[in-house]
Design an enzyme around this catalytic site. Sequence first.
Site, PDB file in Angstrom:
ATOM      1  N   LYS A 108      38.155  64.232  27.585  1.00 34.12           N
ATOM      2  CA  LYS A 108      38.991  63.375  26.714  1.00 34.12           C
ATOM      3  C   LYS A 108      38.868  61.900  27.065  1.00 34.12           C
ATOM      4  O   LYS A 108      38.893  61.042  26.193  1.00 34.12           O
ATOM      5  CB  LYS A 108      40.455  63.799  26.768  1.00 34.12           C
ATOM      6  CG  LYS A 108      41.083  63.708  28.151  1.00 34.12           C
ATOM      7  CD  LYS A 108      41.965  64.898  28.426  1.00 34.12           C
ATOM      8  CE  LYS A 108      42.064  65.092  29.923  1.00 34.12           C
ATOM      9  NZ  LYS A 108      41.983  66.438  30.397  1.00 34.12           N
ATOM     10  N   VAL A 135      41.319  68.130  23.559  1.00 35.39           N
ATOM     11  CA  VAL A 135      42.742  68.033  23.230  1.00 35.39           C
ATOM     12  C   VAL A 135      43.334  69.431  23.074  1.00 35.39           C
ATOM     13  O   VAL A 135      42.791  70.258  22.344  1.00 35.39           O
ATOM     14  CB  VAL A 135      42.976  67.260  21.910  1.00 35.39           C
ATOM     15  CG1 VAL A 135      44.466  67.139  21.620  1.00 35.39           C
ATOM     16  CG2 VAL A 135      42.338  65.881  21.960  1.00 35.39           C
ATOM     17  N   GLY A 137      43.494  72.108  24.875  1.00 35.50           N
ATOM     18  CA  GLY A 137      42.809  73.293  25.392  1.00 35.50           C
ATOM     19  C   GLY A 137      42.249  74.200  24.322  1.00 35.50           C
ATOM     20  O   GLY A 137      41.429  73.773  23.507  1.00 35.50           O
ATOM     21  N   ILE A 139      43.598  75.545  21.709  1.00 38.71           N
ATOM     22  CA  ILE A 139      44.137  75.482  20.346  1.00 38.71           C
ATOM     23  C   ILE A 139      43.142  74.730  19.459  1.00 38.71           C
ATOM     24  O   ILE A 139      42.771  73.606  19.783  1.00 38.71           O
ATOM     25  CB  ILE A 139      45.464  74.692  20.306  1.00 38.71           C
ATOM     26  CG1 ILE A 139      46.415  75.162  21.407  1.00 38.71           C
ATOM     27  CG2 ILE A 139      46.110  74.791  18.941  1.00 38.71           C
ATOM     28  CD1 ILE A 139      47.663  74.267  21.536  1.00 38.71           C
ATOM     29  N   GLY A 190      48.881  74.726  41.997  1.00 38.43           N
ATOM     30  CA  GLY A 190      47.703  74.349  41.214  1.00 38.43           C
ATOM     31  C   GLY A 190      48.013  73.900  39.800  1.00 38.43           C
ATOM     32  O   GLY A 190      47.117  73.732  38.981  1.00 38.43           O
ATOM     33  N   ASP A 204      47.105  60.757  30.519  1.00 38.86           N
ATOM     34  CA  ASP A 204      46.334  61.876  29.976  1.00 38.86           C
ATOM     35  C   ASP A 204      46.784  62.172  28.540  1.00 38.86           C
ATOM     36  O   ASP A 204      45.966  62.364  27.639  1.00 38.86           O
ATOM     37  CB  ASP A 204      46.524  63.102  30.878  1.00 38.86           C
ATOM     38  CG  ASP A 204      45.883  64.341  30.299  1.00 38.86           C
ATOM     39  OD1 ASP A 204      44.668  64.503  30.480  1.00 38.86           O
ATOM     40  OD2 ASP A 204      46.597  65.136  29.638  1.00 38.86           O
ATOM     41  N   LYS A 208      44.662  61.806  24.802  1.00 37.96           N
ATOM     42  CA  LYS A 208      44.590  62.828  23.753  1.00 37.96           C
ATOM     43  C   LYS A 208      45.175  62.295  22.446  1.00 37.96           C
ATOM     44  O   LYS A 208      44.673  62.591  21.356  1.00 37.96           O
ATOM     45  CB  LYS A 208      45.319  64.081  24.218  1.00 37.96           C
ATOM     46  CG  LYS A 208      44.600  64.754  25.396  1.00 37.96           C
ATOM     47  CD  LYS A 208      45.503  65.726  26.121  1.00 37.96           C
ATOM     48  CE  LYS A 208      44.766  66.436  27.248  1.00 37.96           C
ATOM     49  NZ  LYS A 208      45.708  67.169  28.134  1.00 37.96           N
TER      50      LYS A 208
END
Lengths: 435, 435
Positions: A108, A135, A137, A139, A190, A204, A208
């Site tokens: 991205k 953007v 993941g 979807i 994680g 982030d 996007k």
Amino acid sequence: MNDFPIVNVGICGLGTVGQGVWKHISRSRAKLESRLGARLVLKRASVRDLTKKRSVRVAKSRLGDDPMAVAKDPELQIVCELIGGTTLAKDITLAALRMGKTVVSANKALVCEHGPEIFSAARQHGGHYFFEASVAGGIPIIKALREGLVANRFGRIYGILNGTCNYILTRMEREGLSYPIILKEAKALGYAEGNEALDVEGWDTAHKASILTYLAHGTWVPVKSMLVEGITELTQADIQYARENDYAIKLLAVIQRDLKTDALAVSVAPTLLSRAKVLANVNKVYNGVSVTGDVVGETLYIGLGAGQDATASAVISDIVDAIALLLRGNAPLPEPIEQNCPLNKPELIEGSYYFRLDVKDEPGVLAKIASVTSKSKVSIASVQQRPSPRKGAASLILTTHLSNEKAIRATVTNLSRLDAVLTAPLLLRIASFDD
Amino acid sequence: MNDFPIVNVGICGLGTVGQGVWKHISRSRAKLESRLGARLVLKRASVRDLTKKRSVRVAKSRLGDDPMAVAKDPELQIVCELIGGTTLAKDITLAALRMGKTVVSANKALVCEHGPEIFSAARQHGGHYFFEASVAGGIPIIKALREGLVANRFGRIYGILNGTCNYILTRMEREGLSYPIILKEAKALGYAEGNEALDVEGWDTAHKASILTYLAHGTWVPVKSMLVEGITELTQADIQYARENDYAIKLLAVIQRDLKTDALAVSVAPTLLSRAKVLANVNKVYNGVSVTGDVVGETLYIGLGAGQDATASAVISDIVDAIALLLRGNAPLPEPIEQNCPLNKPELIEGSYYFRLDVKDEPGVLAKIASVTSKSKVSIASVQQRPSPRKGAASLILTTHLSNEKAIRATVTNLSRLDAVLTAPLLLRIASFDD
């Protein structure tokens, strides 16, 4: 199958996502090949460290440590750039595109910072650049905007685009623990990076939002032209207020377009969202995007926003699209029309607001605060006083009627100057997205 | 633009959807043409009644009353079949496809009943058949299944696919009124057809489930092989139970595939769905689909499932896809691979259940009922007694642990035979979709 044409794919970067792509293509190759009418060969991959152990088995002969050699391999038609960053990744991408290859990416930051140059290289040399995984993941939101909703102009797009933030906010809400404690646990599990700043400070999400803005409006909005705020200052006082008033707090990207003037406003900020809204109920690492088109009305897209498998799902979908195009002559795709919409200055964005501030617990404080807000022409909708953890102090929560960023910022500055105000006020937006 | 190639489109049927398509293409033609690099000409349309007034202006010279003349017009490359039904619509569709044209349709019944014949005609003559608008209105769910999620096998797909039923259920829940009263109002407001049977008895949902099943699994499941139940027997007693136990009642299509045996089970039935699920909060005429892929995890798609504009949005997206394909040589698209998955008999579908039955209000009734359920090896999870509107009667609500349709049907039959049971038991499924 023997007469199927062969398509050779190379992967730069066998990190989490790269291994996911390799694994799932290997596993479902027969199905994909039969659907495509082509042989899909994972010809080679590059890694940074050849000695590192990986969860997927890649023959030594296919593995190297030079991503540029992959990008320039004349036998490859498709190159996946999965190394991240905006320097080497950019060189690799442009090198592959300049050879007429198609590049598939989950990067991205790269799209956001160098989109125009990359797209132009793809067009010029007859290749394509795909970035569905960049953007939300797995979807297919980019496909929805580019193709499925092509009949629409988009008055409003808003969404939860960062799984780390949504995970932290969900746990703060469910467990009543503070931001620093949940962040620490998220790192241990994680769900947050060692250096979490990009995520929790909203950048982030802003990257996007920039990509979605381009796809929906044909206009590049750099993140520095957006209003961007993160979730690091939120406390349980905010979470509790939200719960009691039937809101959830979500880090929302909001892309508004005035369909009369075409002016765009793009913001990223923690926002009180009514629980009656579907996205208020999208929790944990899930992402969700609401897209309102002038023809289709509101549509919503929800799913895992990151992770090996979800991201691999999007990358593989792009590879399959790329191969299908290749087999049909690889002609250019319909692209967003460059529109260069004017950008509303962030300070002109309108909305309702929530302030929380610690004040001296003494008579007359509220009058002083009210005098400041009225000077900035900010109209107060509600005031609540709550106990403060600080001795001799009280916590005040104010909400406003419709105002704008400029007035609100002036108010915050002036409030901070009051002797009675002990801390910089925390500011949240209140979403007022009508049905 | 003068050197743009021309693509001529004809529309059979200028009803609600047809007028929407005409209106929105006319309005955004410049944008669509510039994106496509082609001129999009609405060349002609057919209507049943030439004298009827319409909300869109169509030149007399472009309007006729013979849809077959549109379908066979050699100047048209794309024909939209928007007349509905499965007789004339089928003839028109096949006639256009046999001339190598591409057909765009919103006709779920036609796809469901004659899909294989139609797809084969398209393949054989080098055209395409697009039907995004046939399922879930403006939500690009077909594109998501065919393209966006191509890396996945789908263990479970479930959704709300009928806006009329969802509207009725939402209003029953919010207003506490009975099914017949809400149905009457829905008809008056245009949210239900004059003849509502196809909607409220579940067949419309079943048609759409059949299409989704084909797209996800390459297997045609005729509606008569599904378990199909409607919403006509629901009462406020059921709604109230749902509310108190944190459920919503939704008419759900559920498509399950056992990823080990590949066996499919497809059902349509009113279902108690936990409010923690996003789809439980999809209300009014909105549709929503949950798609769980083995790579991507769960993804959700929500939007208006019907209506002039939402449906037109999907039809126009198909027209644009069709034109983009035409301009690139019109080669076949990757299609679902025929898989012919075995079909689980409906009676083997497993789940938990809810019964409501009116019984004589006298001692010993529960014992009799418990004896019947235990004979059918159905294990009761909870029993509630409530007042019945019927004099001398009580209403019993039972829920079960995991059972299957066969055992449940036997139980219903045997319960109906008891003297103490005054009405045929109402049966609901309880969704147990784990996260």
